[in-house]
Scaffold this motif. Structure first.
Motif, PDB file in Angstrom:
ATOM      1  N   HIS A 142     -36.352   6.308 -98.369  1.00 19.29           N
ATOM      2  CA  HIS A 142     -36.793   5.100 -99.072  1.00 19.29           C
ATOM      3  C   HIS A 142     -36.077   3.831 -98.622  1.00 19.29           C
ATOM      4  CE1 HIS A 142     -39.201   7.728-101.476  1.00 19.29           C
ATOM      5  NE2 HIS A 142     -38.144   8.411-101.868  1.00 19.29           N
ATOM      6  N   ALA A 143     -36.005   3.644 -97.305  1.00 16.84           N
ATOM      7  CA  ALA A 143     -35.551   2.359 -96.781  1.00 16.84           C
ATOM      8  C   ALA A 143     -36.761   1.430 -96.803  1.00 16.84           C
ATOM      9  CB  ALA A 143     -35.034   2.516 -95.355  1.00 16.84           C
ATOM     10  N   GLY A 144     -36.650   0.315 -97.536  1.00 10.77           N
ATOM     11  CA  GLY A 144     -37.768  -0.640 -97.597  1.00 10.77           C
ATOM     12  C   GLY A 144     -38.218  -0.987 -96.189  1.00 10.77           C
ATOM     13  N   GLN A 145     -37.221  -1.289 -95.337  1.00 10.15           N
ATOM     14  CA  GLN A 145     -37.483  -1.423 -93.907  1.00 10.15           C
ATOM     15  C   GLN A 145     -36.339  -0.724 -93.188  1.00 10.15           C
ATOM     16  OE1 GLN A 145     -38.506  -5.378 -92.512  1.00 10.15           O
ATOM     17  NE2 GLN A 145     -39.374  -5.945 -94.495  1.00 10.15           N
ATOM     18  N   LEU A 146     -36.685   0.230 -92.346  1.00  8.63           N
ATOM     19  CA  LEU A 146     -35.671   0.884 -91.520  1.00  8.63           C
ATOM     20  C   LEU A 146     -35.768   0.262 -90.133  1.00  8.63           C
ATOM     21  CD1 LEU A 146     -34.071   4.055 -91.570  1.00  8.63           C
ATOM     22  CD2 LEU A 146     -35.461   3.959 -89.521  1.00  8.63           C
ATOM     23  N   CYS A 147     -34.703  -0.423 -89.716  1.00  7.36           N
ATOM     24  CA  CYS A 147     -34.728  -1.125 -88.421  1.00  7.36           C
ATOM     25  C   CYS A 147     -34.148  -0.207 -87.365  1.00  7.36           C
ATOM     26  CB  CYS A 147     -33.919  -2.410 -88.494  1.00  7.36           C
ATOM     27  SG  CYS A 147     -34.653  -3.574 -89.637  1.00  7.36           S
ATOM     28  N   THR A 148     -35.018   0.288 -86.494  1.00  5.33           N
ATOM     29  CA  THR A 148     -34.527   1.164 -85.430  1.00  5.33           C
ATOM     30  C   THR A 148     -33.859   0.359 -84.325  1.00  5.33           C
ATOM     31  OG1 THR A 148     -36.611   1.029 -84.213  1.00  5.33           O
ATOM     32  CG2 THR A 148     -36.406   2.794 -85.853  1.00  5.33           C
ATOM     33  N   MET A 149     -34.229  -0.919 -84.207  1.00  9.18           N
ATOM     34  CA  MET A 149     -33.784  -1.804 -83.119  1.00  9.18           C
ATOM     35  C   MET A 149     -34.299  -1.324 -81.752  1.00  9.18           C
ATOM     36  SD  MET A 149     -32.431  -3.917 -85.123  1.00  9.18           S
ATOM     37  CE  MET A 149     -32.025  -5.176 -83.927  1.00  9.18           C
ATOM     38  N   VAL A 150     -35.313  -0.476 -81.786  1.00  9.61           N
ATOM     39  CA  VAL A 150     -36.035  -0.136 -80.557  1.00  9.61           C
ATOM     40  C   VAL A 150     -37.308  -0.975 -80.603  1.00  9.61           C
ATOM     41  CG1 VAL A 150     -37.130   1.704 -79.215  1.00  9.61           C
ATOM     42  CG2 VAL A 150     -35.125   2.215 -80.645  1.00  9.61           C
ATOM     43  N   ALA A 151     -37.347  -2.042 -79.803  1.00 13.15           N
ATOM     44  CA  ALA A 151     -38.447  -3.010 -79.878  1.00 13.15           C
ATOM     45  C   ALA A 151     -39.787  -2.291 -79.784  1.00 13.15           C
ATOM     46  CB  ALA A 151     -38.307  -4.023 -78.752  1.00 13.15           C
ATOM     47  N   ARG A 152     -40.721  -2.722 -80.634  1.00  8.17           N
ATOM     48  CA  ARG A 152     -42.048  -2.104 -80.613  1.00  8.17           C
ATOM     49  C   ARG A 152     -43.092  -3.184 -80.852  1.00  8.17           C
ATOM     50  NH1 ARG A 152     -42.951   2.384 -84.830  1.00  8.17           N
ATOM     51  NH2 ARG A 152     -41.896   0.668 -85.747  1.00  8.17           N
ATOM     52  N   GLY A 153     -44.078  -3.264 -79.965  1.00  8.36           N
ATOM     53  CA  GLY A 153     -45.099  -4.297 -80.088  1.00  8.36           C
ATOM     54  C   GLY A 153     -44.433  -5.655 -80.133  1.00  8.36           C
ATOM     55  N   ASP A 154     -44.758  -6.463 -81.147  1.00  8.26           N
ATOM     56  CA  ASP A 154     -44.119  -7.776 -81.201  1.00  8.26           C
ATOM     57  C   ASP A 154     -42.951  -7.789 -82.193  1.00  8.26           C
ATOM     58  OD1 ASP A 154     -45.524  -7.661 -83.524  1.00  8.26           O
ATOM     59  OD2 ASP A 154     -46.814  -9.395 -83.104  1.00  8.26           O
ATOM     60  N   ASP A 155     -42.443  -6.610 -82.538  1.00 10.37           N
ATOM     61  CA  ASP A 155     -41.279  -6.556 -83.444  1.00 10.37           C
ATOM     62  C   ASP A 155     -40.020  -6.124 -82.689  1.00 10.37           C
ATOM     63  OD1 ASP A 155     -39.489  -6.403 -85.485  1.00 10.37           O
ATOM     64  OD2 ASP A 155     -40.318  -4.573 -86.364  1.00 10.37           O
ATOM     65  N   PRO A 156     -39.133  -7.078 -82.392  1.00 10.67           N
ATOM     66  CA  PRO A 156     -37.917  -6.714 -81.656  1.00 10.67           C
ATOM     67  C   PRO A 156     -37.008  -5.779 -82.455  1.00 10.67           C
ATOM     68  CG  PRO A 156     -37.777  -8.984 -82.469  1.00 10.67           C
ATOM     69  CD  PRO A 156     -39.175  -8.503 -82.756  1.00 10.67           C
TER      70      PRO A 156
END
Ligand code: NIG
Ligand code: FE
Length: 407
Positions: free
Chosen positions: A10-24
């Protein structure tokens, strides 16, 4: 089915920091993560956890908060004794940091206080700082000596770093900064020779990197080249404090020698920024040191952006210019003082700083194979981290799949 001994759900947003599409930031909404033996084994949407993960171990419920990789601070000076609060105040009335490097003040003053402290005292002070790093979401630091300035004293500082790494869950990457300034009582040429002939070879077992400050209060271009060339021969990775208080050759030397990082860079030229990008040298910027040295210009952010933004951010935790363990405050400063975007600041404090330490894929990212170092931030979106000014929103720090308990 994947077996795990640790999971976050239940992470509201889990930031992998592996850039994907237009999300760095490579974020996964309502994300989850599983780890085994201290390493990430799976990241994905929370709805898949029960189908994919067999958990035998700790479960953290992030409750909709954001989860990021533990922050990676690529430039700190955490082994020192004494205070220079009066110099901080003095600079506010116009005395420059460079002018404070002579006589009774500046770095040499911290050298005196540090030499007088016992090794156990230095360790205690460093452990307290490690707690503050962890409390602010930092799980890896690069850490420099540089307040010893002779072989035995530098060895003592590096030994404190080793003991710190053994007893703290913080990952510590040690750097020998014998080339900080010329110590009192030794001639310049003699000191440089002593670094080259004695200190660099003798202290290699205790340090991964060698750093030299190339700027007028410290070492010339020729001295810097000589020390770093020897260090490279001996197998050290290279870092430089460069162009912090004046324009100079430091950034060009970093690029020519393919240093892992060139740090500070307020006075770097556009040509130097281009050369650093070609060399793959990470620019480690230190907003805290810029902020408390009022005459400092802003580093050439647009030039870095034009060359792919190979930029990391550091706290530069030290008693002279940046008395702070908070990398999130450094991110705030980079945004408000320099116009770095929140997303750029997040990349700079994780993946890019990990790259400057040769920890690509291991730290600063959340994907299978990475160390399970992460932090839960009480924010709605990761971009809110620098937006919260001067308050700590890190609520839970995990290193190698273990929850860190604040002492
Ligand atoms: O990163 N510039 C040199 N070194 C440190 C400051 C060290 C000190 O003032 O004690 C820095 O700003
Ligand atoms: Fe520094």
């Amino acid at each position: 089915v994947i077996r795990a001994d640790f999971a976050v759900r239940h992470a509201g947003q889990l930031c992998t920091m592996v850039a994907r599409g237009d999300d760095p930031l490579g974020r996964i909404p309502d994300g989850a993560l599983a780890a085994s033996g201290g390493q990430v084994v799976w990241v994905g949407p929370d709805r898949d956890v029960e189908r994919i993960i067999r958990l035998d171990g700790d479960l953290v419920d992030a409750g909709g908060r954001c989860v990021l990789p533990g922050l990676v601070d690529p430039h700190t000076h955490p082994v020192f004794a004494g205070s220079r609060a009066d110099e901080f105040a003095e600079r506010l009335s116009g005395i420059t940091y460079a002018a404070q490097q002579g006589g009774e003040r500046g770095i040499r003053r911290t050298v005196r206080a540090t030499r007088e402290a016992s090794e156990d005292e230095l360790l205690q002070l460093a452990v307290a700082r490690a707690h503050r790093f962890l409390a602010h979401g930092t799980t890896t630091i690069e850490a420099k000596s540089g307040y010893g300035l002779d072989q035995e004293q530098e060895r003592r500082q590096l030994r404190v770093l080793r003991r710190l790494a053994e007893q703290s869950p913080l990952r510590v990457v040690p750097t020998l900064l014998a080339g900080h300034v010329v110590p009192d009582g030794v001639g310049r040429a003699d000191y440089v020779q002593m670094v080259i002939d004695e200190m660099l070879p003798a202290l290699k077992p205790l340090a991964a990197y060698c750093d030299v400050w190339c700027d007028p209060p410290a070492f010339t271009a020729a001295e810097t080249r000589a020390m770093l060339a020897r260090a490279r021969e001996l197998g050290y990775g290279l870092r430089l404090h460069a162009a912090q208080v004046a324009p100079g050759e430091g950034p060009s030397i970093a690029a020519a020698m393919k240093a892992a990082s060139a740090d500070h860079l307020e006075y770097a030229t556009a040509e130097q920024v281009a050369a650093l990008a070609v060399a793959g040298t990470v620019a480690v910027l230190c907003p805290g040191a810029n902020f408390t040295v009022p005459s400092s210009p802003r580093p050439p952010i647009e030039a870095f952006r034009a060359h792919g933004f190979n930029v990391a951010l550091a706290s530069d935790c030290n008693p002279g210019t940046s008395n702070s363990e908070s990398l999130t405050f450094a991110m705030t400063l980079a945004c408000v003082e320099w116009g770095v975007t929140p997303a750029e600041a997040l990349v700079a404090a994780t993946v890019n700083s990990a790259r400057s330490l040769g920890l690509d894929g291991q730290a600063g990212v959340l994907r299978p194979g990475a160390s399970a170092d992460l932090c839960v931030f009480d924010v709605g979106a990761p971009e809110d981290i620098p937006y919260h000014v001067g308050v700590n929103r890190a609520v839970l720090t995990i290193t190698a799949g273990r929850t860190w308990m604040a002492p």
